[in-house]
Motif scaffolding. Sequence first.
Motif, short mmCIF file in Angstrom:
data_model
loop_
_atom_site.label_atom_id
_atom_site.label_comp_id
_atom_site.label_asym_id
_atom_site.label_seq_id
_atom_site.Cartn_x
_atom_site.Cartn_y
_atom_site.Cartn_z
N ALA A 184 0.86 -1.18 0.00
CA ALA A 184 0.00 0.00 0.00
C ALA A 184 0.89 1.23 0.00
CB ALA A 184 -0.92 0.01 1.22
N PRO A 185 0.43 2.34 -0.58
CA PRO A 185 1.26 3.55 -0.63
C PRO A 185 1.51 4.11 0.77
CG PRO A 185 -0.54 3.66 -2.22
CD PRO A 185 -0.83 2.50 -1.32
N ALA A 186 2.67 4.74 0.92
CA ALA A 186 3.05 5.37 2.18
C ALA A 186 3.52 6.79 1.91
CB ALA A 186 4.15 4.56 2.87
N ALA A 187 3.63 7.56 2.97
CA ALA A 187 4.15 8.93 2.86
C ALA A 187 5.62 8.90 2.49
CB ALA A 187 3.95 9.65 4.18
N PHE A 188 6.18 10.05 2.15
CA PHE A 188 7.59 10.13 1.79
C PHE A 188 8.18 11.41 2.38
CE2 PHE A 188 5.03 11.98 -1.58
CZ PHE A 188 5.64 13.20 -1.82
N PRO A 189 9.51 11.46 2.59
CA PRO A 189 10.13 12.67 3.13
C PRO A 189 9.96 13.84 2.17
CG PRO A 189 11.63 10.81 3.25
CD PRO A 189 10.49 10.38 2.38
N GLU A 190 9.65 14.99 2.72
CA GLU A 190 9.46 16.19 1.91
C GLU A 190 10.12 17.36 2.64
OE1 GLU A 190 5.89 17.30 -0.94
OE2 GLU A 190 5.39 17.74 1.16
N GLY A 191 11.22 17.85 2.09
CA GLY A 191 11.97 18.88 2.79
C GLY A 191 12.49 18.35 4.11
N TYR A 192 12.18 19.06 5.19
CA TYR A 192 12.59 18.61 6.52
C TYR A 192 11.47 17.85 7.23
CZ TYR A 192 16.56 21.74 5.92
OH TYR A 192 17.70 22.34 5.45
N GLY A 193 10.39 17.60 6.51
CA GLY A 193 9.25 16.95 7.14
C GLY A 193 8.73 15.79 6.34
N CYS A 194 7.40 15.65 6.36
CA CYS A 194 6.73 14.51 5.75
C CYS A 194 5.70 15.00 4.74
CB CYS A 194 6.06 13.68 6.85
SG CYS A 194 5.26 12.16 6.27
N SER A 195 5.43 14.19 3.75
CA SER A 195 4.45 14.56 2.73
C SER A 195 3.02 14.55 3.27
CB SER A 195 4.54 13.61 1.54
OG SER A 195 4.21 12.28 1.94
N CYS A 196 2.78 13.98 4.45
CA CYS A 196 1.44 13.94 5.01
C CYS A 196 1.07 15.33 5.54
CB CYS A 196 1.33 12.90 6.11
SG CYS A 196 2.19 13.33 7.66
#
Length: 245
Positions: A47-59
């Motif tokens: 199942a899809p999961a979040a991914f790192p985005e900048g210094y945080g999370c894509s959620c």
Amino acid sequence: MERESRFSQWLRRRARTGAGGGDAGAGGAAAREDLLRDAAGAGFPLAPAAFPEGYGCSCVRIGCPTPGRHPVSFAWQTQATTDQEQIARWAQGQPQANFITATGRTHDVLDVPVEAGRMALERFDAEGTATGPVALSDGDRMLFFTATRTPDDEDEWWPCELDCHPETMDEHPGLRWHCRGSYVLVPPSRLPGDGPDAVVRWVRPPVPGAVLPEPLTLLEPLTDACAVHAGGATGQDASAPWPAR
């Protein structure tokens, strides 16, 4: 000895574009999709999961405590599938997404510190014990994929002190047993940071159709290795194995 897979080519392409460079191009996208298809072909529901985005999370959660390490949907257990067409749609429609595999349905995962995992691998190889797929996660954890111990009959399911969720990893520095209701990231998921440790990768990739080892076959050597590792880290006597119940 670590075995090379399609991941190596994918990682080299990613390194050339930078850890935060997003999609590494058509070749990288194809290699990523191949890795996911191989995992699904081995019977791991994804199942899809979040991914790192900048210094945080894509959620959308502010201050997410586990950036890039959790599913996107609260319905991930229902959503997880081995359907190749659905996985291809997710991979192509969400080119930066990480993926998790839901444990306790077709497989479990024994999750140990990487130093303990390497010690156990040496023992398994010396004794001729088949390990099944093995992955490195976060640079400090090694994941052993096994058959599931969860019975088909829900009334026969029994809890275990080793059961855990990824969010409780700090409370379980030794071995963690991911079974029903838990999940782990699968390659080539990305984690915060740079370099090879920021990518989940296969040490021993899955082989579609191969029979997974029984978890109890691997449990004693893994708990012994965890005890040795814990004793070395704390300076305490590690002569007794880590308790398995």
